[in-house]
Motif scaffolding. Sequence first.
Motif, short mmCIF file in Angstrom:
data_model
loop_
_atom_site.label_atom_id
_atom_site.label_comp_id
_atom_site.label_asym_id
_atom_site.label_seq_id
_atom_site.Cartn_x
_atom_site.Cartn_y
_atom_site.Cartn_z
N THR A 1 30.65 87.64 82.18
CA THR A 1 31.60 88.10 81.17
C THR A 1 31.08 87.65 79.81
OG1 THR A 1 33.42 87.91 82.73
CG2 THR A 1 33.99 87.98 80.39
N TYR A 2 31.03 88.61 78.90
CA TYR A 2 30.52 88.36 77.55
C TYR A 2 31.61 88.63 76.54
CZ TYR A 2 26.05 88.84 79.96
OH TYR A 2 24.99 88.69 80.83
N ASP B 1 29.87 82.76 80.97
CA ASP B 1 29.51 82.11 82.23
C ASP B 1 28.42 81.05 82.07
OD1 ASP B 1 31.21 83.56 84.22
OD2 ASP B 1 30.18 85.26 83.31
N THR B 2 27.73 81.05 80.95
CA THR B 2 26.67 80.06 80.76
C THR B 2 26.94 79.12 79.59
OG1 THR B 2 25.38 81.53 79.33
CG2 THR B 2 24.90 81.58 81.71
N MET B 3 28.02 79.36 78.86
CA MET B 3 28.28 78.51 77.70
C MET B 3 28.68 77.11 78.15
SD MET B 3 31.86 79.98 76.17
CE MET B 3 32.17 78.70 75.01
N LYS B 4 28.25 76.16 77.38
CA LYS B 4 28.51 74.76 77.68
C LYS B 4 29.75 74.34 76.90
CE LYS B 4 26.10 70.39 77.75
NZ LYS B 4 24.85 69.70 77.43
#
Length: 115
Positions: free
Chosen positions: A6-7, A103-106
Amino acid sequence: MSEQHTYRVIVRGTWDALSEESRARLVAKAPEHGLGSMRFTEEGSLTYEPSPLKHFSMRFTVVSDAADGEEMAGALAEDRAERALRGWGHGFAGLRSTVTDLDTMKINVKPASRR
């Protein structure tokens, strides 16, 4: 089937060659498209300032194959923005996008302060 991500995509642009009718509609609807209306949605949410009527942004949620990456998510959002703006009869130029992969953001969590 590949993994879906998801962006959140912000598409920015400039109003261009607006007709008087289009300009009048944008000014009249400006209260609906102010800072309070900023939402990330599949259809996109439009925000702009009525004076001067120069720049706008649209916020989109895009679900896409992770293998296609952020570039594809940006292209999909820009395509949605173009279709929406043309459908409303508004002239625009210079679309560019900023993409965040949720989904990859910290997420940095601050530890609770000690007292």
